[in-house]
Design an enzyme around this catalytic site. Structure first.
Site, PDB file in Angstrom:
ATOM      1  N   SER A  39       0.802  -1.226   0.000  1.00  0.00           N
ATOM      2  CA  SER A  39       0.000   0.000   0.000  1.00  0.00           C
ATOM      3  C   SER A  39       0.835   1.276   0.000  1.00  0.00           C
ATOM      4  O   SER A  39       0.322   2.354  -0.308  1.00  0.00           O
ATOM      5  CB  SER A  39      -0.948   0.016   1.203  1.00  0.00           C
ATOM      6  OG  SER A  39      -0.231   0.153   2.410  1.00  0.00           O
ATOM      7  N   LYS A  93       0.897   4.763   6.800  1.00  0.00           N
ATOM      8  CA  LYS A  93       0.398   5.640   5.747  1.00  0.00           C
ATOM      9  C   LYS A  93       1.104   6.987   5.829  1.00  0.00           C
ATOM     10  O   LYS A  93       1.827   7.278   6.772  1.00  0.00           O
ATOM     11  CB  LYS A  93      -1.114   5.856   5.869  1.00  0.00           C
ATOM     12  CG  LYS A  93      -1.947   4.581   5.958  1.00  0.00           C
ATOM     13  CD  LYS A  93      -1.897   3.735   4.694  1.00  0.00           C
ATOM     14  CE  LYS A  93      -2.687   2.439   4.862  1.00  0.00           C
ATOM     15  NZ  LYS A  93      -2.507   1.524   3.715  1.00  0.00           N
TER      16      LYS A  93
END
Length: 216
Positions: A39, A93
């Site tokens: 990701s 993230k």
């Protein structure tokens, strides 16, 4: 029996104390975290072990999220590690929106506080493109699909106090704030800016020497 217990304690107390201190250190000061998904490609790849500075934002009570002292707040561009209550997982993230920001995305191009971010083409990967995103002064790589997806556009409006908008650098393949919502500050464990070591999941876990101690 008591004498045996005391003798064993005397022989192993240094080791036990060391292990206890290591657990406290990893809980409240610094640790590393495995990255099992893509990701955050191309910045972070599967098999990376990233360094986590747990005192970047808070001095916390060991083994808890309780803050004793606030050091600083996350900034745009920071790569953060957080324990997501929504997903039930520890995630990695990038912060793209801080409290008070107005953030939207159109066709994989971010607009922050009315300012369209600048993107420079880096490489063509077949079905995806790598671009260099200038996040109001923080330049980093992102990976986007050549075709529009449900993740390509969004509008969250103003970000409330105590919350952050976090996205994966692999923009069309990341379960981030577009899926789990804004990130509460209390969930953020720490910040990462380097890879400690890396193992190739696709090649018998052979070490990727070129990624050891790589800056992110």
């Amino acid at each position: 029996m008591k004498n045996v217990i005391f003798k064993r304690w005397g022989a192993n107390k240094s080791l036990l104390l060391f292990l206890a201190l290591m657990l406290v250190f990893r809980s409240a000061v610094a640790d590393w975290s495995d990255v099992p998904t893509g990701s955050m490609k191309p910045t972070i790849v599967e098999g990376d072990r990233i360094f986590v500075n747990k005192m970047a934002y808070d001095v916390r009570v060991p083994f808890t999220h309780a803050s004793l002292y606030q050091v600083s707040n996350p900034s745009r561009g920071d790569i953060v590690v957080f324990d997501s209550e929504v997903s039930g997982k520890r995630l990695v993230k990038r912060i793209v929106g801080i409290p008070g920001d107005f953030v939207e995305m159109k066709n994989n191009s971010l607009i922050v506080n009315g300012q369209q971010l600048d993107y420079q083409f880096v490489s063509d990967n077949g079905m995806t493109l790598d671009k260099r995103e200038n996040l109001l002064g923080v330049k980093h790589l992102v990976r986007v699909s050549k075709h529009r997806t449900s993740f390509s556009s969004f509008n969250v409006g103003a970000i409330p106090s105590g919350y952050y908008l976090a996205l994966g650098d692999n923009r069309d393949n990341s379960a981030d704030s577009r899926v789990i919502g804004l990130i509460p500050r209390r969930e953020i464990v720490g910040r990462t800016d380097s890879v400690v070591l890396s193992l190739s999941y696709d090649n018998y876990f052979i070490p990727r020497k070129g990624r050891f101690f790589k800056r992110l």
